[in-house]
Each structure stands twice: as structure tokens, then as C-alpha cells.
Design a protein around this motif. Structure first.
Motif, short mmCIF file in Angstrom:
data_model
loop_
_atom_site.label_atom_id
_atom_site.label_comp_id
_atom_site.label_asym_id
_atom_site.label_seq_id
_atom_site.Cartn_x
_atom_site.Cartn_y
_atom_site.Cartn_z
N GLN A 1 0.82 -1.26 0.06
CA GLN A 1 -0.04 -0.03 0.02
C GLN A 1 0.94 1.38 0.00
N LEU A 2 1.87 1.28 0.66
CA LEU A 2 2.94 2.10 0.72
C LEU A 2 3.52 2.71 -0.74
N ILE A 3 3.93 1.71 -1.20
CA ILE A 3 4.49 1.84 -2.58
C ILE A 3 3.26 2.32 -3.58
N GLN A 4 2.29 1.80 -3.50
CA GLN A 4 0.98 2.08 -4.41
C GLN A 4 0.72 3.50 -4.11
N HIS A 5 1.05 4.11 -2.90
CA HIS A 5 0.69 5.46 -2.78
C HIS A 5 1.72 6.38 -3.26
N PHE A 6 3.11 5.76 -3.19
CA PHE A 6 4.13 6.52 -3.77
C PHE A 6 4.02 6.42 -5.42
N GLN A 7 3.42 5.52 -5.85
CA GLN A 7 3.49 5.61 -7.43
C GLN A 7 2.26 6.54 -7.63
N LYS A 8 1.22 6.87 -7.13
CA LYS A 8 0.42 7.85 -7.46
C LYS A 8 1.08 9.18 -7.30
N LEU A 9 1.96 9.35 -6.30
CA LEU A 9 2.73 10.73 -6.03
C LEU A 9 3.84 10.93 -7.23
N ARG A 10 4.37 9.67 -7.47
CA ARG A 10 5.20 10.02 -8.62
C ARG A 10 4.56 10.34 -10.15
N GLU A 11 3.39 9.80 -10.13
CA GLU A 11 2.65 10.39 -11.53
C GLU A 11 2.00 11.66 -11.24
N GLN A 12 1.67 11.95 -10.09
CA GLN A 12 0.89 13.12 -9.98
C GLN A 12 1.81 14.45 -9.76
N TYR A 13 2.91 14.30 -9.12
CA TYR A 13 3.91 15.29 -8.69
C TYR A 13 5.24 15.25 -9.17
N GLY A 14 5.49 14.01 -9.84
CA GLY A 14 6.79 13.86 -10.34
C GLY A 14 7.81 13.52 -9.22
N MET A 15 7.15 12.99 -8.11
CA MET A 15 8.13 12.62 -6.96
C MET A 15 8.88 11.48 -7.35
N GLU A 16 10.30 11.50 -6.99
CA GLU A 16 11.18 10.47 -7.30
C GLU A 16 11.69 9.62 -6.20
N SER A 17 12.06 8.33 -6.51
CA SER A 17 12.59 7.57 -5.36
C SER A 17 14.12 7.35 -5.33
N LEU A 18 14.71 7.86 -4.48
CA LEU A 18 16.31 7.84 -4.22
C LEU A 18 16.92 7.12 -3.06
N SER A 19 17.86 6.59 -2.90
CA SER A 19 18.47 5.89 -1.83
C SER A 19 19.19 7.13 -1.19
N MET A 20 19.98 6.86 0.12
CA MET A 20 20.62 7.89 0.68
C MET A 20 21.72 8.50 -0.33
N ALA A 21 22.43 7.42 -0.79
CA ALA A 21 23.34 7.98 -1.81
C ALA A 21 23.05 8.84 -2.91
N GLY A 22 21.85 8.38 -3.42
CA GLY A 22 21.20 9.19 -4.49
C GLY A 22 20.68 10.63 -4.12
N MET A 23 20.19 10.62 -2.57
CA MET A 23 19.64 11.92 -2.33
C MET A 23 20.97 12.84 -1.90
N GLY A 24 22.08 12.31 -1.43
CA GLY A 24 23.21 12.90 -0.99
C GLY A 24 23.98 13.57 -2.30
N GLU A 25 24.20 12.58 -3.48
CA GLU A 25 24.45 13.23 -4.56
C GLU A 25 23.67 14.27 -5.34
N LYS A 26 22.49 14.21 -4.96
CA LYS A 26 21.67 15.45 -5.59
C LYS A 26 21.64 16.67 -4.69
N ALA A 27 22.02 16.51 -3.23
CA ALA A 27 22.19 17.65 -2.56
C ALA A 27 23.62 18.23 -2.82
N LYS A 28 24.70 17.43 -3.17
CA LYS A 28 25.98 17.92 -3.51
C LYS A 28 26.04 18.79 -4.85
#
Length: 327
Positions: free
Chosen positions: A294-321
Motif C-alpha cells: 500500500q505504501l509503494i502504491q501511494h508513492f506511485q500515485k505521487l510519482r505520477e501526480q507530482y513527479g516525486m522520485e525515489s532515491l537511496s541515501m546516496a542518491g539523495m546525497g549526490e543530488k544535495a551535493k
């Protein structure tokens, strides 16, 4: 273009994470359920494009007791309270492969798309407990990187401090030993100084899972700051509390709270960093997996509606850098 970020980090420990709480009085089926469910979690993450950081206790990399001893550092943590030491626990209670080692599961993590293998220290090391030293912590981190490199050919970049005991004096050691990213605690006061627990802190943390008693849990990626000679601190937003199979209202209220927070983060292009322990699913594996779906299904809706992306800690860190470089 800015978008919201959904990050999951998991504290993968098996018995190493709670040995000092349960001693030899643990339920074997709790961890056998955990071992069975992790491949199902990986399948769900991989097939849905969900990036996850698995912050793994280094001792789990070992195949057997001989290998565990080989990679253990010569300079062990000298806690004043000896029951906090994984080594002392093993000396008194013995090693059981089914709750202490999991190299095959680590191999499955690495073979699953979108997953990052991170560290939870080698021996579930408590950096704020009396008696241990900076050099002992350094040796622990080196043991973790050594076993990961020898067995799986990788150097880990992300670190989660056990029990959320973040010793700021040790952050420079983390960076020197290869960790560019460290998970921070939620910003509310009842998540600070977790080595000093109180009834009040526990009460507020529990209440905050259901009601808004603290500050909002999401944050802008531009709130992540860079300091000289330290890794980036990536704050957590919320822990996914274990499901209570005897209390459906409890389960639904806490999950709805997470859904609302995720949606708020997606709408405002903020980060939502959720964490839990895989063994939290051990008491009610089927129901817990249903919730995860259910949690993943909710994320998929947010991905489609708002463009939310899934990132690991390293992915988030690289984006912050990358954002810090453009400022």
C-alpha cells in the motif's frame, strides 16, 4: 526542475541489533520470518523502481564464526557496560548462524535493481556509550569496509549510526573511512540525544506517529548543509512503527499519517525519508507486506501526480551535493 524525493533506509541487523535488549531470550521464528520476507521486500522494491539503502551490520557479511572472527578488529569497543558489546554477548551465548550471518541475503540486495548497500557499523557500535574510543570506532568502520570489499568488491558510502546515537565528534572519522552520507535524526526535540531516553521522549515519539505533535517531518533538499571534513547529514523524517496485528485502528491511523506526510512532501518538492528495521516485519509478515504494498502504491500515485522520485541515501546525497555546487 525540482521534485519531491522519497527515500527509504533500512537498518538490517537481525539479532545483532537487539542482543543487548533480549539477551538469549529471543524468538527464533521472529528472525526466520525476517529472513523469508526480505526476498519478497526486494522483489517489491525492484519491480516498482523503489531505491532503498540497506544499512547493514558488518557481522552479517560473514559466512561463519571463523570468518566473523577473522574480520573483527583487534581493538574492540571497551564499553563500561559490557552487555553493550556484541563480542561479549557472543562469548557468553555463542554464535548461531541463522540469526548472526546473512551473506546470501546481502548478495540478493546487491543483485536487485535500485538498492544501495550501506553500513550500520561492523558490531552495531554505540558511539555515545561510555568507555569506547574514537580509535575503536575507526577500527570498527575499517572492518566493515574490509569485509564488504573482500566479499562483494564494493566500498560503502552511506552510514546509519546504531540506535541513532550520532556522535558529532566522530563524523570526521566517518568521512575519512569512506562514508560520504550519514543518516541524521528527525529534527524534533524528542529525537535528539537518543542515548538519554526518558518517558517524555518515548511518549512524544509514539504520539507523533498518530498526531501532529512536532514539526513537519519533510524538508527541502537545500536545507542539507555541507561542513568541512564531515559527511553530509541526511535527516530522517519518520520511522515506520511495527504493525500491531491485534490493533487494526492503530495500524491504519499511523499509515494514514505517513501517507499525508508523503503527499505534503511531494506537493512542496521536499524530501521524505522513511526508515525501519526489516525485522520489524517478523511478528506479522503477511500483514506487514500488505502494508508495504500500500505504501509503494501511494508513492506511485505521487510519482505520477507530482513527479516525486525515489532515491537511496546516496542518491539523495549526490543530488544535495550537486545543488551545493551550483549555489
Amino acid at each position: 526542475m525540482k521534485s519531491g524525493i522519497f527515500t527509504i533506509s533500512l537498518d538490517f541487523e537481525l539479532l545483532w541489533g537487539i542482543f543487548d535488549k533480549v539477551g538469549a531470550r529471543y524468538k527464533p521464528e521472529y528472525f526466520s520470518n525476517t529472513r523469508k520476507i526480505i526476498p519478497n521486500m526486494l522483489e517489491l522494491f525492484g519491480s516498482n523502481g523503489i531505491s532503498v539503502t540497506w544499512a547493514t551490520v558488518g557481522m552479517l557479511f560473514a559466512e561463519n564464526e571463523e570468518e566473523w572472527k577473522f574480520y573483527s578488529p583487534a581493538y574492540l569497543p571497551s564499553y563500561r557496560d559490557k552487555k553493550l558489546s556484541a563480542y561479549e554477548w557472543a562469548k557468553l551465548n555463542g554464535i548461531r548462524p541463522e540469526v548472526h550471518f546473512a551473506p546470501e541475503l546481502i548478495g540478493q540486495i546487491l543483485a536487485t535493481p535500485f538498492q544501495e548497500l550501506g553500513s550500520h557499523t561492523y558490531a552495531h557500535y554505540y558511539t555515545l556509550m561510555r568507555g569506547q574510543s574514537p580509535e575503536q570506532f575507526r577500527q570498527d568502520l575499517r572492518a566493515t569496509q574490509k569485509i564488504a570489499e573482500d566479499k562483494f568488491g564494493l566500498r560503502m558510502k552511506s552510514l546509519v549510526f546504531p540506535r541513532n546515537h550520532i556522535n558529532e565528534l566522530y563524523l570526521g572519522i566517518c568521512l575519512e573511512e569512506g562514508y560520504d552520507y550519514v543518516r541524521g535524526n528527525p529534527k524534533n526535540w524528542f529525537w535528539q540525544e537518543t542515548q538519554h531516553e526518558s518517558f517524555e521522549k518515548k511518549l512524544f515519539r509514539s504520539a507523533d506517529c498518530f498526531f501532529e505533535v512536532g514539526e513537519k517531518s519533510s524538508f527541502g533538499i537545500d536545507e542539507i548543509r555541507e561542513f568541512d571534513n564531515e559527511p553530509l547529514i541526511l535527516p530522517a523524517s519518520r520511522i515506520l512503527r511495527p504493525l500491531n496485528p491485534l490493533n487494526p485502528p492503530f495500524n491504519s491511523v499511523r499509515l494514514r499519517r505517513i501517507f499525508r506526510e508523503m503527499e505534503l512532501a511531494a506537493k512542496h518538492n521536499e524530501v521524505y525519508h522513511l526508515w525501519w528495521h526489516p525485522h520489524n516485519f517478523g511478528n506479522a509478515p503477511d500483514q506487514s507486506m500488505k502494508e508495504l504494498g500500500q505504501l509503494i502504491q501511494h508513492f506511485q500515485k505521487l510519482r505520477e501526480q507530482y513527479g516525486m522520485e525515489s532515491l537511496s541515501m546516496a542518491g539523495m546525497g549526490e543530488k544535495a551535493k550537486s545543488r551545493l555546487l551550483t549555489v
